[in-house]
Scaffold this motif. Structure first.
Motif, PDB file in Angstrom:
ATOM      1  N   LEU A 171       0.936  -1.236  -0.120  1.00 44.68           N
ATOM      2  CA  LEU A 171      -0.041   0.053  -0.033  1.00 44.68           C
ATOM      3  C   LEU A 171       1.062   1.230  -0.012  1.00 44.68           C
ATOM      4  N   ILE A 172       1.858   1.372   0.847  1.00 42.31           N
ATOM      5  CA  ILE A 172       2.724   2.351   0.844  1.00 42.31           C
ATOM      6  C   ILE A 172       3.419   2.595  -0.505  1.00 42.31           C
ATOM      7  N   LEU A 173       4.062   1.795  -1.124  1.00 41.61           N
ATOM      8  CA  LEU A 173       4.607   1.589  -2.436  1.00 41.61           C
ATOM      9  C   LEU A 173       3.659   2.189  -3.331  1.00 41.61           C
ATOM     10  N   SER A 174       2.396   1.686  -3.268  1.00 42.62           N
ATOM     11  CA  SER A 174       1.372   2.107  -4.472  1.00 42.62           C
ATOM     12  C   SER A 174       1.240   3.889  -4.207  1.00 42.62           C
ATOM     13  N   ALA A 175       1.171   4.108  -2.930  1.00 41.70           N
ATOM     14  CA  ALA A 175       0.795   5.531  -3.090  1.00 41.70           C
ATOM     15  C   ALA A 175       2.236   6.314  -3.054  1.00 41.70           C
ATOM     16  N   LEU A 176       3.297   5.910  -2.820  1.00 45.73           N
ATOM     17  CA  LEU A 176       4.494   6.436  -3.153  1.00 45.73           C
ATOM     18  C   LEU A 176       4.721   6.884  -4.805  1.00 45.73           C
ATOM     19  N   LEU A 177       4.407   5.747  -5.516  1.00 40.20           N
ATOM     20  CA  LEU A 177       4.684   5.827  -6.940  1.00 40.20           C
ATOM     21  C   LEU A 177       3.530   6.581  -7.556  1.00 40.20           C
ATOM     22  N   MET A 178       2.351   6.784  -7.057  1.00 34.20           N
ATOM     23  CA  MET A 178       1.261   7.559  -7.530  1.00 34.20           C
ATOM     24  C   MET A 178       1.737   8.976  -7.096  1.00 34.20           C
ATOM     25  N   SER A 179       2.509   9.355  -6.130  1.00 34.61           N
ATOM     26  CA  SER A 179       2.656  10.612  -5.710  1.00 34.61           C
ATOM     27  C   SER A 179       3.844  11.180  -6.597  1.00 34.61           C
ATOM     28  N   MET A 180       4.723   9.954  -6.994  1.00 33.07           N
ATOM     29  CA  MET A 180       5.784  10.537  -8.127  1.00 33.07           C
ATOM     30  C   MET A 180       5.255  10.688  -9.352  1.00 33.07           C
ATOM     31  N   LYS A 181       4.292  10.078  -9.562  1.00 34.11           N
ATOM     32  CA  LYS A 181       3.278  10.426 -11.187  1.00 34.11           C
ATOM     33  C   LYS A 181       2.779  11.593 -11.035  1.00 34.11           C
ATOM     34  N   CYS A 182       2.393  12.047 -10.041  1.00 39.13           N
ATOM     35  CA  CYS A 182       1.695  13.266  -9.819  1.00 39.13           C
ATOM     36  C   CYS A 182       2.637  14.379  -9.578  1.00 39.13           C
ATOM     37  N   TYR A 183       3.858  14.313  -9.427  1.00 38.94           N
ATOM     38  CA  TYR A 183       4.764  15.181  -9.109  1.00 38.94           C
ATOM     39  C   TYR A 183       4.844  15.887  -7.675  1.00 38.94           C
ATOM     40  N   GLU A 184       4.224  15.195  -6.686  1.00 38.91           N
ATOM     41  CA  GLU A 184       3.779  15.868  -5.366  1.00 38.91           C
ATOM     42  C   GLU A 184       5.198  15.085  -4.496  1.00 38.91           C
ATOM     43  N   GLN A 185       6.077  16.214  -4.659  1.00 38.55           N
ATOM     44  CA  GLN A 185       7.322  16.054  -3.881  1.00 38.55           C
ATOM     45  C   GLN A 185       7.274  15.661  -2.272  1.00 38.55           C
ATOM     46  N   GLU A 186       6.431  16.614  -1.795  1.00 36.22           N
ATOM     47  CA  GLU A 186       6.168  16.365  -0.320  1.00 36.22           C
ATOM     48  C   GLU A 186       5.439  15.185   0.115  1.00 36.22           C
ATOM     49  N   ASP A 187       4.613  14.678  -0.464  1.00 34.95           N
ATOM     50  CA  ASP A 187       3.981  13.409  -0.549  1.00 34.95           C
ATOM     51  C   ASP A 187       5.013  12.280  -0.855  1.00 34.95           C
ATOM     52  N   THR A 188       5.770  12.355  -1.866  1.00 37.22           N
ATOM     53  CA  THR A 188       6.535  11.316  -2.151  1.00 37.22           C
ATOM     54  C   THR A 188       7.632  10.992  -1.204  1.00 37.22           C
ATOM     55  N   LEU A 189       8.236  12.301  -0.343  1.00 36.27           N
ATOM     56  CA  LEU A 189       9.235  12.229   0.651  1.00 36.27           C
ATOM     57  C   LEU A 189       8.536  11.585   1.896  1.00 36.27           C
ATOM     58  N   ALA A 190       7.428  11.845   2.190  1.00 31.29           N
ATOM     59  CA  ALA A 190       6.676  11.316   3.283  1.00 31.29           C
ATOM     60  C   ALA A 190       6.404   9.936   3.121  1.00 31.29           C
ATOM     61  N   PHE A 191       6.135   9.408   2.054  1.00 29.75           N
ATOM     62  CA  PHE A 191       6.062   8.099   1.786  1.00 29.75           C
ATOM     63  C   PHE A 191       6.987   6.993   1.781  1.00 29.75           C
ATOM     64  N   TYR A 192       8.143   7.705   1.483  1.00 34.61           N
ATOM     65  CA  TYR A 192       9.455   7.075   1.334  1.00 34.61           C
ATOM     66  C   TYR A 192       9.995   6.808   2.464  1.00 34.61           C
ATOM     67  N   ASP A 193       9.875   8.139   3.409  1.00 36.11           N
ATOM     68  CA  ASP A 193      10.231   8.024   4.858  1.00 36.11           C
ATOM     69  C   ASP A 193       9.544   6.850   5.557  1.00 36.11           C
ATOM     70  N   LEU A 194       8.282   6.497   5.145  1.00 36.38           N
ATOM     71  CA  LEU A 194       7.222   5.570   5.867  1.00 36.38           C
ATOM     72  C   LEU A 194       7.590   4.365   5.467  1.00 36.38           C
ATOM     73  N   LEU A 195       8.089   4.280   4.178  1.00 34.88           N
ATOM     74  CA  LEU A 195       8.560   2.860   3.563  1.00 34.88           C
ATOM     75  C   LEU A 195      10.002   2.512   4.035  1.00 34.88           C
ATOM     76  N   VAL A 196      10.811   3.474   4.276  1.00 34.17           N
ATOM     77  CA  VAL A 196      12.078   3.062   5.180  1.00 34.17           C
ATOM     78  C   VAL A 196      12.035   2.534   6.392  1.00 34.17           C
ATOM     79  N   LYS A 197      11.158   3.203   7.143  1.00 30.39           N
ATOM     80  CA  LYS A 197      10.829   2.739   8.638  1.00 30.39           C
ATOM     81  C   LYS A 197      10.228   1.241   8.718  1.00 30.39           C
TER      82      LYS A 197
END
Length: 270
Positions: A236-262
């Motif tokens: 789920l996190i990866l899906s949200a991350l990839l969709m944020s990248m496709k929409c060029y939403e930098q803030e959300d992309t970084l937030a989901f990346y941090d969540l994925l790292v954790k």
């Protein structure tokens, strides 16, 4: 072996009961009751017939329950072929039991005997309408390459249970294959109105909007799914991350990346 002795048990019980009634009638005759003998014979005959019917019904119920219990045990330990045999036996003893018919149909589905499974679900629904039977009928029709019938029963399953996730997902897949995306989205939105916190429905709705090309709406739905989940899955996190990248939403992309790292650890990501 029981089938050989089944009639004799019923007849024995009936005969015993009739014999007792005859004794009662003869006792009345000796006490001076005029027509007690003919009356007792008539009562004896009627009660014999009644006893035969009741004995057979009781035996049928007991045998069905016994075979059914054996089937559940065999299914639990992975002996599905033997379980299926026992379910067939149980069904022959109690042909009108809708729960038993549903279990038999489910076992036949696992064995990929789609037509026979379908017949069981049809008989089960004649006894009582249940959403699970309607859904399973749709699956059988899909396997038998009967999409129109499958769609009809998926609609019925959703009608019985508006938030039936499996039925909605199957219906969605069918509509997408037929390029009826708007209808699929509308159906899922109605289900979400009934269950607004359903993560599977949120993800399904996101997939639909992504398929339609509305990536921003898909991103919002995936973000909502992540925020509602106490323990979001990596998928789920990866899906949200990839969709944020496709929409060029930098803030959300970084937030989901941090969540994925954790979730999985920095070393695993590398």
């Amino acid at each position: 072996s029981f089938a050989i002795h089944k009639p004799s048990v019923a007849v024995f019980n009936a005969t015993l009961l009739g014999f007792l009634i005859r004794l009662l009638g003869e006792k009345e005759l000796h006490t001076g009751v005029g027509n007690s003998q003919s009356i007792s014979r008539m009562c004896s005959f009627v009660l014999v017939l009644l006893a035969v019917v009741l004995s057979n019904q009781t035996i049928h119920t007991l045998m069905a329950e016994n075979c059914w219990a054996q089937a559940l045990h065999l299914e639990k330990i992975g002996r599905r072929t033997e379980a299926l045999i026992q379910l067939h036996k149980a069904s022959s003893w109690a042909p009108g039991n809708y729960k038993l018919l549903f279990d038999l149909g489910t076992s036949l589905m696992k064995a990929k005997q789609w037509q026979r499974a379908l017949d069981c679900f049809v008989r089960a629904e004649k006894a009582r309408a249940i959403p699970a039977a309607a859904f399973n009928r749709a699956i059988c029709h899909l396997q038998l390459v009967e999409p129109d019938e499958a769609e009809k029963h998926l609609r019925r399953a959703i009608y019985y249970k508006p938030n039936h996730v499996q039925a909605i997902a199957g219906f969605n897949e069918m509509l997408l294959r037929r390029k009826r995306i708007d209808e699929a989205i509308e159906k899922t939105k109605r289900a979400l109105a009934a269950s607004p916190y359903s993560l599977p429905l949120l993800r399904l709705n996101a997939q639909q909007y992504a398929r339609k090309g509305n990536l921003k709406r898909a991103r919002l739905l995936l973000s909502e799914a992540v925020s509602l989940s106490e323990e979001p899955t990596i998928d789920l996190i990866l899906s949200a991350l990839l969709m944020s990248m496709k929409c060029y939403e930098q803030e959300d992309t970084l937030a989901f990346y941090d969540l994925l790292v954790k979730k999985v650890g920095a070393e695993s990501l590398r």
